[in-house]
Motif scaffolding. Structure first.
Motif, PDB file in Angstrom:
ATOM      1  N   PRO A  71      84.315  18.725  10.684  1.00  0.00           N
ATOM      2  CA  PRO A  71      84.136  18.133   9.352  1.00  0.00           C
ATOM      3  C   PRO A  71      84.957  16.844   9.177  1.00  0.00           C
ATOM      4  CG  PRO A  71      84.341  20.502   9.158  1.00  0.00           C
ATOM      5  CD  PRO A  71      84.665  20.155  10.593  1.00  0.00           C
ATOM      6  N   GLN A  72      86.137  16.775   9.804  1.00  0.00           N
ATOM      7  CA  GLN A  72      86.934  15.542   9.745  1.00  0.00           C
ATOM      8  C   GLN A  72      86.199  14.404  10.451  1.00  0.00           C
ATOM      9  OE1 GLN A  72      90.721  16.597  11.454  1.00  0.00           O
ATOM     10  NE2 GLN A  72      91.400  17.695   9.633  1.00  0.00           N
ATOM     11  N   ALA A  73      85.611  14.705  11.601  1.00  0.00           N
ATOM     12  CA  ALA A  73      84.848  13.690  12.334  1.00  0.00           C
ATOM     13  C   ALA A  73      83.626  13.253  11.532  1.00  0.00           C
ATOM     14  CB  ALA A  73      84.419  14.239  13.702  1.00  0.00           C
ATOM     15  N   LEU A  74      82.996  14.188  10.851  1.00  0.00           N
ATOM     16  CA  LEU A  74      81.842  13.857  10.008  1.00  0.00           C
ATOM     17  C   LEU A  74      82.258  12.896   8.897  1.00  0.00           C
ATOM     18  CD1 LEU A  74      78.910  14.272   9.059  1.00  0.00           C
ATOM     19  CD2 LEU A  74      79.739  16.255   7.744  1.00  0.00           C
ATOM     20  N   LYS A  75      83.387  13.168   8.264  1.00  0.00           N
ATOM     21  CA  LYS A  75      83.870  12.312   7.180  1.00  0.00           C
ATOM     22  C   LYS A  75      84.086  10.882   7.687  1.00  0.00           C
ATOM     23  CE  LYS A  75      87.437  12.176   3.627  1.00  0.00           C
ATOM     24  NZ  LYS A  75      88.617  12.839   3.060  1.00  0.00           N
ATOM     25  N   LYS A  76      84.712  10.743   8.861  1.00  0.00           N
ATOM     26  CA  LYS A  76      84.940   9.411   9.441  1.00  0.00           C
ATOM     27  C   LYS A  76      83.621   8.733   9.788  1.00  0.00           C
ATOM     28  CE  LYS A  76      89.495  10.302  11.404  1.00  0.00           C
ATOM     29  NZ  LYS A  76      90.266  10.477  12.634  1.00  0.00           N
ATOM     30  N   THR A  77      82.691   9.505  10.320  1.00  0.00           N
ATOM     31  CA  THR A  77      81.396   8.945  10.700  1.00  0.00           C
ATOM     32  C   THR A  77      80.626   8.474   9.475  1.00  0.00           C
ATOM     33  OG1 THR A  77      81.312  10.382  12.648  1.00  0.00           O
ATOM     34  CG2 THR A  77      79.230   9.437  11.920  1.00  0.00           C
ATOM     35  N   LEU A  78      80.608   9.279   8.434  1.00  0.00           N
ATOM     36  CA  LEU A  78      79.889   8.901   7.207  1.00  0.00           C
ATOM     37  C   LEU A  78      80.496   7.663   6.544  1.00  0.00           C
ATOM     38  CD1 LEU A  78      79.194  12.425   5.654  1.00  0.00           C
ATOM     39  CD2 LEU A  78      77.564  10.900   6.807  1.00  0.00           C
ATOM     40  N   ALA A  79      81.790   7.432   6.767  1.00  0.00           N
ATOM     41  CA  ALA A  79      82.446   6.244   6.212  1.00  0.00           C
ATOM     42  C   ALA A  79      82.030   4.973   6.963  1.00  0.00           C
ATOM     43  CB  ALA A  79      83.967   6.411   6.276  1.00  0.00           C
ATOM     44  N   ASP A  80      81.484   5.144   8.146  1.00  0.00           N
ATOM     45  CA  ASP A  80      81.032   4.002   8.956  1.00  0.00           C
ATOM     46  C   ASP A  80      79.509   3.925   8.855  1.00  0.00           C
ATOM     47  OD1 ASP A  80      80.226   2.269  11.017  1.00  0.00           O
ATOM     48  OD2 ASP A  80      81.826   2.931  12.364  1.00  0.00           O
ATOM     49  N   LYS A  81      79.018   3.133   7.904  1.00  0.00           N
ATOM     50  CA  LYS A  81      77.573   3.068   7.614  1.00  0.00           C
ATOM     51  C   LYS A  81      76.730   2.661   8.831  1.00  0.00           C
ATOM     52  CE  LYS A  81      77.973   4.491   3.461  1.00  0.00           C
ATOM     53  NZ  LYS A  81      77.761   5.892   3.215  1.00  0.00           N
ATOM     54  N   PRO A  82      77.119   1.633   9.613  1.00  0.00           N
ATOM     55  CA  PRO A  82      76.303   1.279  10.787  1.00  0.00           C
ATOM     56  C   PRO A  82      76.191   2.443  11.787  1.00  0.00           C
ATOM     57  CG  PRO A  82      77.817  -0.511  10.291  1.00  0.00           C
ATOM     58  CD  PRO A  82      78.196   0.642   9.401  1.00  0.00           C
ATOM     59  N   GLN A  83      77.295   3.151  11.945  1.00  0.00           N
ATOM     60  CA  GLN A  83      77.279   4.302  12.860  1.00  0.00           C
ATOM     61  C   GLN A  83      76.368   5.399  12.314  1.00  0.00           C
ATOM     62  OE1 GLN A  83      80.995   6.581  13.453  1.00  0.00           O
ATOM     63  NE2 GLN A  83      80.814   6.001  15.601  1.00  0.00           N
ATOM     64  N   THR A  84      76.497   5.683  11.034  1.00  0.00           N
ATOM     65  CA  THR A  84      75.657   6.701  10.401  1.00  0.00           C
ATOM     66  C   THR A  84      74.178   6.333  10.529  1.00  0.00           C
ATOM     67  OG1 THR A  84      77.425   7.206   8.845  1.00  0.00           O
ATOM     68  CG2 THR A  84      75.226   7.957   8.252  1.00  0.00           C
ATOM     69  N   ASN A  85      73.844   5.066  10.295  1.00  0.00           N
ATOM     70  CA  ASN A  85      72.451   4.612  10.403  1.00  0.00           C
ATOM     71  C   ASN A  85      71.938   4.714  11.833  1.00  0.00           C
ATOM     72  OD1 ASN A  85      72.182   4.082   7.672  1.00  0.00           O
ATOM     73  ND2 ASN A  85      72.909   1.980   7.875  1.00  0.00           N
ATOM     74  N   ILE A 104      73.483  14.706   9.620  1.00  0.00           N
ATOM     75  CA  ILE A 104      72.973  13.396   9.209  1.00  0.00           C
ATOM     76  C   ILE A 104      71.456  13.311   9.288  1.00  0.00           C
ATOM     77  CG2 ILE A 104      72.990  10.923   9.791  1.00  0.00           C
ATOM     78  CD1 ILE A 104      75.961  11.365  10.665  1.00  0.00           C
ATOM     79  N   VAL A 105      70.869  13.816  10.378  1.00  0.00           N
ATOM     80  CA  VAL A 105      69.416  13.698  10.580  1.00  0.00           C
ATOM     81  C   VAL A 105      68.670  14.872   9.963  1.00  0.00           C
ATOM     82  CG1 VAL A 105      67.583  13.531  12.319  1.00  0.00           C
ATOM     83  CG2 VAL A 105      69.763  12.347  12.687  1.00  0.00           C
ATOM     84  N   ASN A 106      69.137  16.083  10.273  1.00  0.00           N
ATOM     85  CA  ASN A 106      68.420  17.288   9.829  1.00  0.00           C
ATOM     86  C   ASN A 106      68.831  17.750   8.432  1.00  0.00           C
ATOM     87  OD1 ASN A 106      67.265  17.231  12.387  1.00  0.00           O
ATOM     88  ND2 ASN A 106      68.770  18.667  13.225  1.00  0.00           N
ATOM     89  N   LYS A 107      69.840  17.080   7.855  1.00  0.00           N
ATOM     90  CA  LYS A 107      70.318  17.385   6.501  1.00  0.00           C
ATOM     91  C   LYS A 107      70.806  18.835   6.359  1.00  0.00           C
ATOM     92  CE  LYS A 107      68.379  13.512   4.437  1.00  0.00           C
ATOM     93  NZ  LYS A 107      69.109  12.448   5.032  1.00  0.00           N
TER      94      LYS A 107
END
Length: 180
Positions: free
Chosen positions: A131-145, A90-93
């Motif tokens: 990768p499954q956890a990443l998918k769930k995290t990316l679906a939660d915009k406030p968490q991702t931000n 998310i941060v380091n791309k």
């Protein structure tokens, strides 16, 4: 290893209290009565003096508790690895595959530093679950931000929540303290 029996001891006032169970070994004396704490009760049951069924049950409960304690020590390590993985993506791309490889290499290094052997199945677990956890995290915009902003308070809450959830899932999966 234990001698089992009953003893009639005197109380502080000098009166006899009535017979109560005891177990004795060269390293331990356990007197079991109604005021005995759970730790002493467990020790008494483990001595075998209460019978083979209760001893077997106490040994199983002790093994389950030890398994849970080992798991609780491992969970923070895994939750921190997950955070580092998410931060890399998310941060380091970093690409998901590269982030998984970085995480696996970091985990292997930690294992080596502690003199532990990396469990071969652990790599596949990380390749599947992260990768499954990443998918769930990316679906939660406030968490991702919050991850993107690098909020240290959020990181602490995220890892604490991860630990709590992991322990709860482990207990549910193993039917309590954790089957060995």
């Amino acid at each position: 290893e234990y001698v089992c029996g009953q003893v009639n001891a005197k109380n502080r006032l000098g009166g006899y209290t009535g017979f109560t169970e005891f177990s004795y070994s060269k390293n331990n004396v356990i007197i079991y009565d109604d005021e005995t704490g759970l730790e002493r009760l467990s020790q008494y049951l483990l001595s075998g003096c209460a019978g083979p069924e209760l001893e077997a049950s106490a040994r199983l409960k002790k093994q389950e508790q030890e398994a849970l304690e080992r798991y609780k020590k491992e969970v923070p390590f895994s939750c921190n690895l997950l955070w580092d993985f998410l931060e890399n993506v998310i941060v380091n791309k970093t690409s998901t595959d590269d982030a998984v490889n970085i995480t696996i290499n970091a985990a292997k290094k930690k294992y080596e530093e502690k003199g532990l052997v990396w469990p071969p199945e652990q790599e596949q677990i990380l390749r599947t679950n992260f990768p499954q956890a990443l998918k769930k995290t990316l679906a939660d915009k406030p968490q991702t931000n919050a991850i993107r902003k690098g909020d240290p308070g959020f990181k602490t809450r995220y890892i604490d929540n991860c630990i709590s959830l992991s322990v709860s899932l482990y207990k549910a999966k193993t039917g309590g303290a954790g089957k060995v």
